[in-house]
Scaffold this motif. Structure first.
Motif, PDB file in Angstrom:
ATOM      1  N   LYS A  78      62.396 -80.280 -28.362  1.00 15.75           N
ATOM      2  CA  LYS A  78      62.543 -79.555 -29.484  1.00 15.75           C
ATOM      3  C   LYS A  78      64.191 -80.171 -29.960  1.00 15.75           C
ATOM      4  O   LYS A  78      64.363 -79.759 -31.221  1.00 15.75           O
ATOM      5  CB  LYS A  78      62.788 -78.096 -29.095  1.00 15.75           C
ATOM      6  CG  LYS A  78      61.137 -77.316 -29.252  1.00 15.75           C
ATOM      7  CD  LYS A  78      61.128 -75.964 -28.737  1.00 15.75           C
ATOM      8  CE  LYS A  78      59.919 -75.324 -28.650  1.00 15.75           C
ATOM      9  NZ  LYS A  78      60.128 -73.779 -28.362  1.00 15.75           N
ATOM     10  N   LEU A  79      64.917 -80.411 -28.885  1.00  6.84           N
ATOM     11  CA  LEU A  79      66.508 -80.879 -29.291  1.00  6.84           C
ATOM     12  C   LEU A  79      66.731 -82.019 -29.363  1.00  6.84           C
ATOM     13  O   LEU A  79      67.897 -82.518 -29.913  1.00  6.84           O
ATOM     14  CB  LEU A  79      67.372 -80.019 -28.337  1.00  6.84           C
ATOM     15  CG  LEU A  79      67.369 -78.466 -27.839  1.00  6.84           C
ATOM     16  CD1 LEU A  79      67.865 -78.165 -26.762  1.00  6.84           C
ATOM     17  CD2 LEU A  79      67.935 -77.997 -29.035  1.00  6.84           C
ATOM     18  N   GLU A  80      65.777 -83.076 -29.131  1.00  7.48           N
ATOM     19  CA  GLU A  80      65.972 -84.353 -29.043  1.00  7.48           C
ATOM     20  C   GLU A  80      66.033 -85.099 -30.358  1.00  7.48           C
ATOM     21  O   GLU A  80      64.584 -84.866 -31.139  1.00  7.48           O
ATOM     22  CB  GLU A  80      65.080 -85.172 -28.010  1.00  7.48           C
ATOM     23  CG  GLU A  80      65.324 -86.669 -28.039  1.00  7.48           C
ATOM     24  CD  GLU A  80      66.666 -86.895 -27.291  1.00  7.48           C
ATOM     25  OE1 GLU A  80      67.196 -88.224 -27.740  1.00  7.48           O
ATOM     26  OE2 GLU A  80      67.402 -86.073 -26.901  1.00  7.48           O
ATOM     27  N   ASN A  81      66.945 -85.711 -30.923  1.00  2.82           N
ATOM     28  CA  ASN A  81      66.947 -86.432 -32.272  1.00  2.82           C
ATOM     29  C   ASN A  81      66.476 -85.325 -33.353  1.00  2.82           C
ATOM     30  O   ASN A  81      66.141 -85.662 -34.274  1.00  2.82           O
ATOM     31  CB  ASN A  81      65.708 -87.487 -32.311  1.00  2.82           C
ATOM     32  CG  ASN A  81      66.346 -88.471 -31.185  1.00  2.82           C
ATOM     33  OD1 ASN A  81      67.335 -88.885 -30.961  1.00  2.82           O
ATOM     34  ND2 ASN A  81      65.386 -89.175 -30.645  1.00  2.82           N
ATOM     35  N   VAL A  82      67.186 -84.119 -33.197  1.00  2.00           N
ATOM     36  CA  VAL A  82      67.170 -83.210 -34.278  1.00  2.00           C
ATOM     37  C   VAL A  82      68.428 -83.362 -35.146  1.00  2.00           C
ATOM     38  O   VAL A  82      69.484 -83.681 -34.522  1.00  2.00           O
ATOM     39  CB  VAL A  82      66.648 -81.787 -33.944  1.00  2.00           C
ATOM     40  CG1 VAL A  82      65.277 -81.957 -33.376  1.00  2.00           C
ATOM     41  CG2 VAL A  82      67.561 -81.302 -32.969  1.00  2.00           C
ATOM     42  N   THR A  83      68.473 -82.544 -36.285  1.00  2.00           N
ATOM     43  CA  THR A  83      69.739 -82.554 -36.936  1.00  2.00           C
ATOM     44  C   THR A  83      69.943 -81.090 -37.087  1.00  2.00           C
ATOM     45  O   THR A  83      69.144 -80.227 -37.433  1.00  2.00           O
ATOM     46  CB  THR A  83      69.645 -83.284 -38.364  1.00  2.00           C
ATOM     47  OG1 THR A  83      68.988 -82.942 -39.145  1.00  2.00           O
ATOM     48  CG2 THR A  83      69.671 -84.695 -37.973  1.00  2.00           C
ATOM     49  N   ILE A  84      71.169 -80.625 -37.327  1.00  2.00           N
ATOM     50  CA  ILE A  84      71.750 -79.454 -37.460  1.00  2.00           C
ATOM     51  C   ILE A  84      72.789 -79.525 -38.831  1.00  2.00           C
ATOM     52  O   ILE A  84      73.450 -80.390 -38.962  1.00  2.00           O
ATOM     53  CB  ILE A  84      72.021 -78.430 -36.434  1.00  2.00           C
ATOM     54  CG1 ILE A  84      73.372 -79.186 -35.849  1.00  2.00           C
ATOM     55  CG2 ILE A  84      71.130 -78.168 -35.435  1.00  2.00           C
ATOM     56  CD1 ILE A  84      74.237 -78.622 -34.904  1.00  2.00           C
ATOM     57  N   LYS A  85      72.779 -78.510 -39.667  1.00  2.00           N
ATOM     58  CA  LYS A  85      73.657 -78.245 -40.886  1.00  2.00           C
ATOM     59  C   LYS A  85      74.745 -77.277 -40.546  1.00  2.00           C
ATOM     60  O   LYS A  85      74.367 -76.169 -40.443  1.00  2.00           O
ATOM     61  CB  LYS A  85      73.034 -78.185 -41.993  1.00  2.00           C
ATOM     62  CG  LYS A  85      73.758 -77.838 -43.304  1.00  2.00           C
ATOM     63  CD  LYS A  85      74.423 -79.511 -43.773  1.00  2.00           C
ATOM     64  CE  LYS A  85      75.190 -79.301 -44.977  1.00  2.00           C
ATOM     65  NZ  LYS A  85      76.209 -78.482 -45.182  1.00  2.00           N
ATOM     66  N   LEU A  86      75.847 -77.428 -40.461  1.00  2.00           N
ATOM     67  CA  LEU A  86      77.089 -76.502 -40.443  1.00  2.00           C
ATOM     68  C   LEU A  86      77.790 -76.354 -41.500  1.00  2.00           C
ATOM     69  O   LEU A  86      77.671 -77.147 -42.682  1.00  2.00           O
ATOM     70  CB  LEU A  86      78.230 -76.996 -39.330  1.00  2.00           C
ATOM     71  CG  LEU A  86      77.494 -77.516 -37.899  1.00  2.00           C
ATOM     72  CD1 LEU A  86      78.896 -77.954 -37.068  1.00  2.00           C
ATOM     73  CD2 LEU A  86      77.008 -76.134 -37.265  1.00  2.00           C
ATOM     74  N   SER A  87      78.176 -75.034 -41.849  1.00  2.00           N
ATOM     75  CA  SER A  87      79.002 -74.648 -43.222  1.00  2.00           C
ATOM     76  C   SER A  87      80.190 -75.564 -43.388  1.00  2.00           C
ATOM     77  O   SER A  87      80.403 -75.434 -44.644  1.00  2.00           O
ATOM     78  CB  SER A  87      79.180 -72.880 -43.230  1.00  2.00           C
ATOM     79  OG  SER A  87      79.885 -72.863 -41.984  1.00  2.00           O
ATOM     80  N   SER A  88      80.868 -75.675 -42.424  1.00  2.00           N
ATOM     81  CA  SER A  88      82.146 -76.556 -42.614  1.00  2.00           C
ATOM     82  C   SER A  88      81.954 -77.879 -42.824  1.00  2.00           C
ATOM     83  O   SER A  88      83.134 -78.746 -43.193  1.00  2.00           O
ATOM     84  CB  SER A  88      83.246 -76.234 -41.375  1.00  2.00           C
ATOM     85  OG  SER A  88      82.340 -76.699 -39.978  1.00  2.00           O
ATOM     86  N   TYR A  89      80.687 -78.721 -42.709  1.00  2.00           N
ATOM     87  CA  TYR A  89      80.407 -80.180 -42.961  1.00  2.00           C
ATOM     88  C   TYR A  89      79.480 -80.142 -43.744  1.00  2.00           C
ATOM     89  O   TYR A  89      78.441 -79.568 -44.057  1.00  2.00           O
ATOM     90  CB  TYR A  89      79.991 -80.592 -41.336  1.00  2.00           C
ATOM     91  CG  TYR A  89      80.725 -81.052 -40.568  1.00  2.00           C
ATOM     92  CD1 TYR A  89      81.533 -82.354 -40.519  1.00  2.00           C
ATOM     93  CD2 TYR A  89      81.532 -80.116 -39.732  1.00  2.00           C
ATOM     94  CE1 TYR A  89      82.623 -82.875 -39.466  1.00  2.00           C
ATOM     95  CE2 TYR A  89      82.403 -80.454 -38.707  1.00  2.00           C
ATOM     96  CZ  TYR A  89      83.217 -81.543 -38.763  1.00  2.00           C
ATOM     97  OH  TYR A  89      84.172 -82.055 -37.975  1.00  2.00           O
ATOM     98  N   VAL A  90      79.751 -81.111 -44.802  1.00  2.00           N
ATOM     99  CA  VAL A  90      78.690 -81.715 -45.788  1.00  2.00           C
ATOM    100  C   VAL A  90      77.601 -82.167 -45.092  1.00  2.00           C
ATOM    101  O   VAL A  90      76.477 -82.003 -45.338  1.00  2.00           O
ATOM    102  CB  VAL A  90      79.290 -82.618 -46.842  1.00  2.00           C
ATOM    103  CG1 VAL A  90      78.491 -82.810 -47.815  1.00  2.00           C
ATOM    104  CG2 VAL A  90      80.533 -81.655 -47.263  1.00  2.00           C
ATOM    105  N   ASP A  91      77.925 -83.409 -44.212  1.00  2.00           N
ATOM    106  CA  ASP A  91      76.999 -84.281 -43.562  1.00  2.00           C
ATOM    107  C   ASP A  91      76.146 -83.161 -42.495  1.00  2.00           C
ATOM    108  O   ASP A  91      76.624 -82.314 -41.970  1.00  2.00           O
ATOM    109  CB  ASP A  91      77.558 -85.271 -43.005  1.00  2.00           C
ATOM    110  CG  ASP A  91      78.205 -86.273 -43.855  1.00  2.00           C
ATOM    111  OD1 ASP A  91      77.736 -86.240 -45.052  1.00  2.00           O
ATOM    112  OD2 ASP A  91      79.216 -86.886 -43.632  1.00  2.00           O
ATOM    113  N   VAL A  92      74.804 -83.603 -42.130  1.00  2.00           N
ATOM    114  CA  VAL A  92      74.300 -83.117 -41.154  1.00  2.00           C
ATOM    115  C   VAL A  92      74.645 -83.639 -39.660  1.00  2.00           C
ATOM    116  O   VAL A  92      75.305 -84.806 -39.610  1.00  2.00           O
ATOM    117  CB  VAL A  92      72.514 -83.343 -41.430  1.00  2.00           C
ATOM    118  CG1 VAL A  92      72.197 -82.695 -42.734  1.00  2.00           C
ATOM    119  CG2 VAL A  92      72.308 -84.760 -41.383  1.00  2.00           C
ATOM    120  N   LEU A  93      74.513 -82.964 -38.859  1.00  2.00           N
ATOM    121  CA  LEU A  93      74.856 -83.551 -37.504  1.00  2.00           C
ATOM    122  C   LEU A  93      73.733 -83.850 -36.499  1.00  2.00           C
ATOM    123  O   LEU A  93      72.816 -82.908 -36.408  1.00  2.00           O
ATOM    124  CB  LEU A  93      75.841 -82.336 -36.909  1.00  2.00           C
ATOM    125  CG  LEU A  93      77.098 -81.885 -37.387  1.00  2.00           C
ATOM    126  CD1 LEU A  93      78.114 -80.941 -36.564  1.00  2.00           C
ATOM    127  CD2 LEU A  93      78.013 -83.110 -37.738  1.00  2.00           C
TER     128      LEU A  93
END
Length: 555
Positions: free
Chosen positions: A102-117
């Protein structure tokens, strides 16, 4: 960027006990595998000035990714401009692979960043000692260790962050006892940890009254469904008689945490720390040192209590003297008042004054005696304190003297051992030199015998060659004589055997025949020696041939 790092919780409430492994069911002690993982969040290379990251937002995003599973805890262990690394723990090891997927090679989006992490996850490596660690520790130690002595070898485990309530004797405490007053029991520890092997010694520092204030670990707060609990913890040293018991205990707790199930079926886990004893806590030297420290602490406690008691007695005496003086002053004032109103009773008054004076003298004398007794008691206590201090100093001196004697004995033993090793080396070298000398003499003797045999063989071969040459010469002479005079008369005085016999056996000598009266005497003057021999041989050959021819018709 906020880089605050929270330590992992030691105790936590457990909701799933399916993976428990029994240690001691009577006390509800089990172990459970640790399911711990590392999560790395890669930050973008292009960052704006003054841009910040909210760790609570990251934690919330990760918790949403693993639903319906939950983290026991999730904390930041490293933070930099390139990445953020977190450490988390879940309930079960069986669902660990599903959680990693579930956690490997997934992306998250933070409010302070435009790009996904991007998120990466992997199983965390649990730091735990192995056999190489304790073998190299005791082998490569600066201070030499005697592996035959307990405590100076790998036989003791050191446990910390053990909850006191879990290892307490239930018969000693009631259910409503304050948790801070509960102490662990050595008997319970022995019963639980003896499943790995026979235990030689157990030491729990907080059970030693002299060191309770010094060695007690702080209480740990645990958030439960009923509220916050403060559980005091302790450390323990457990020494096994055999190396196998120590190894079994260390291998059993590798990658494990402690699980406790109470009478109400409430389960809690504890991330206890287990290591081999690196301080030689249960060696004979350290035990003696702690006994001396204990005696020192007892003497100091006695001196402190005696001082406090002496101060209390002095205060009580001072209060008594003050009260007595106040009473005396009151009585004098009353006497003065009565004297002013009673002139007719002057004689009685003088008598009372004399009695009061005598009483004052008696009180003064009694006071002096009490003060003298108090001074004697103080002197006696000071004497006791001085004696105790001298005892402590003598114990220190004896300890230092014994240590020096032991060091000197060990040094002498090492010198004797080194001398014996050198003597053995010299003896071995001498034996090797004697062996080499004997081997050399034997080789020289064998060489001389071999040379002698070779010389004899050469001499024998030379004789055989000479005989062969002589035989060849005789054979040539016979052949030449036959070719010149095939038939010779036998009146030359030499009878030759047959040619075949002569060729086969060159050692046969011709027979010398005496000449008859009718034989012509050869003229020796006209013939040389060589010619005479040649003629004789030819005559013998001819005689033998004639004899053979005469014998054939007869046959």
């Amino acid at each position: 960027m906020n880089t605050s790092i929270q330590p992992p919780p030691v105790l936590a409430e457990c909701h799933d006990i399916s993976e428990k492994i029994e240690l001691c069911e009577n006390y509800g002690i089990y172990i459970k595998p640790i399911a711990r993982l590392n999560i790395t969040i890669q930050l973008p290379s292009n960052k704006n000035a003054g841009q910040t990251i909210s760790f609570p937002e990251i934690v919330d995003k990760l918790k949403q990714l693993i639903l319906p599973d939950q983290f026991i805890y999730l904390r930041v262990i490293k933070s930099s401009l390139e990445f953020i690394r977190l450490e988390g723990e879940v309930e079960n090891k069986s669902s660990f692979k599903n959680l990693l997927s579930k956690l490997e090679n997934v992306t998250i989006k933070l409010s302070s960043y435009v790009d996904v992490l991007k998120v990466r996850a992997a199983e965390a490596k649990i730091v735990y000692p192995n056999r190489h660690d304790w073998d190299s520790f005791f082998k490569d130690s600066i201070i030499p260790n005697d592996e035959l002595k307990p405590g100076e070898r790998a036989d003791t485990i050191h446990l910390t962050d053990l909850p006191c309530k879990w290892f307490a004797d239930k018969k000693m405490y009631s259910p409503g006892t304050d948790l801070m007053l509960i102490k662990p029991s050595e008997h319970v520890l022995r019963e639980i940890f003896s499943i790995f092997g026979e235990i030689r010694l157990i030491d729990v520092p907080i059970l030693n009254n002299c060191f309770t204030q010094l060695r007690r670990q702080p209480a740990i707060e645990v958030l439960t469904s009923t509220g916050m609990l403060n559980l005091p913890t302790f450390e323990a040293y457990i020494q096994y008689k055999d190396y196998i018991g120590f190894v079994k205990a260390m291998d059993t707790f590798r990658g494990m945490k402690l699980l406790h199930i109470d009478d109400q079926k409430n389960a809690f886990t504890a991330n206890i720390r287990i290591d081999f004893d690196r301080t030689k806590h249960l060696s004979d030297r350290e035990i003696k040192k702690r006994e001396i420290d204990k005696l020192k602490a007892i003497e100091i406690e006695k001196i402190r209590n005696a001082t406090i008691e002496r101060e209390k007695e002095r205060e009580n005496k001072q209060k008594e003297l003050t009260n007595y003086k106040a009473m005396l002053d009151d009585s004098i004032e009353d006497d003065d008042d009565r004297k002013a109103g009673m002139d007719e009773k002057s004689k009685e008054q003088r008598r009372r004054e004399r009695e009061e004076a005598r009483r004052q003298k008696r009180l003064a004398k009694k006071q002096q005696e009490e003060e003298k007794k108090l001074e004697q008691k103080i002197a006696l206590e000071e004497r006791k304190i001085l004696i105790a201090q001298r005892k402590l100093e003598s114990m220190r001196l004896l300890e230092e003297l014994f240590n020096r004697v032991k060091d000197k004995v060990e040094q002498e033993e090492n010198e004797i051992r080194q001398k014996q090793i050198e003597e053995e080396i010299q003896k071995r070298q001498a034996e090797e030199a004697d062996l080499e000398q004997a081997k050399k003499l034997k080789m020289e003797q064998e060489e001389a015998e071999l040379k002698e045999k070779i010389a004899k063989n050469l001499e024998k071969n030379k004789e055989d060659d000479e005989e062969i040459e002589h035989f060849e010469l005789r054979k040539d002479t016979v052949i030449q004589s036959e070719s010149k005079s095939p038939k010779q008369s036998s009146h030359d005085g030499v009878v030759l055997p047959p040619r075949s016999v002569l060729l086969n056996n060159p050692k046969i000598q011709p027979i010398q025949v005496k000449p008859s009266l009718y034989d012509d005497e050869p003229s020796n003057e006209q013939k040389s020696d060589g010619e005479i021999d040649t003629v004789n041989e030819s005559q013998n050959m001819s005689a033998s041939s004639d004899h053979t021819e005469s014998a054939e018709p007869h046959n």
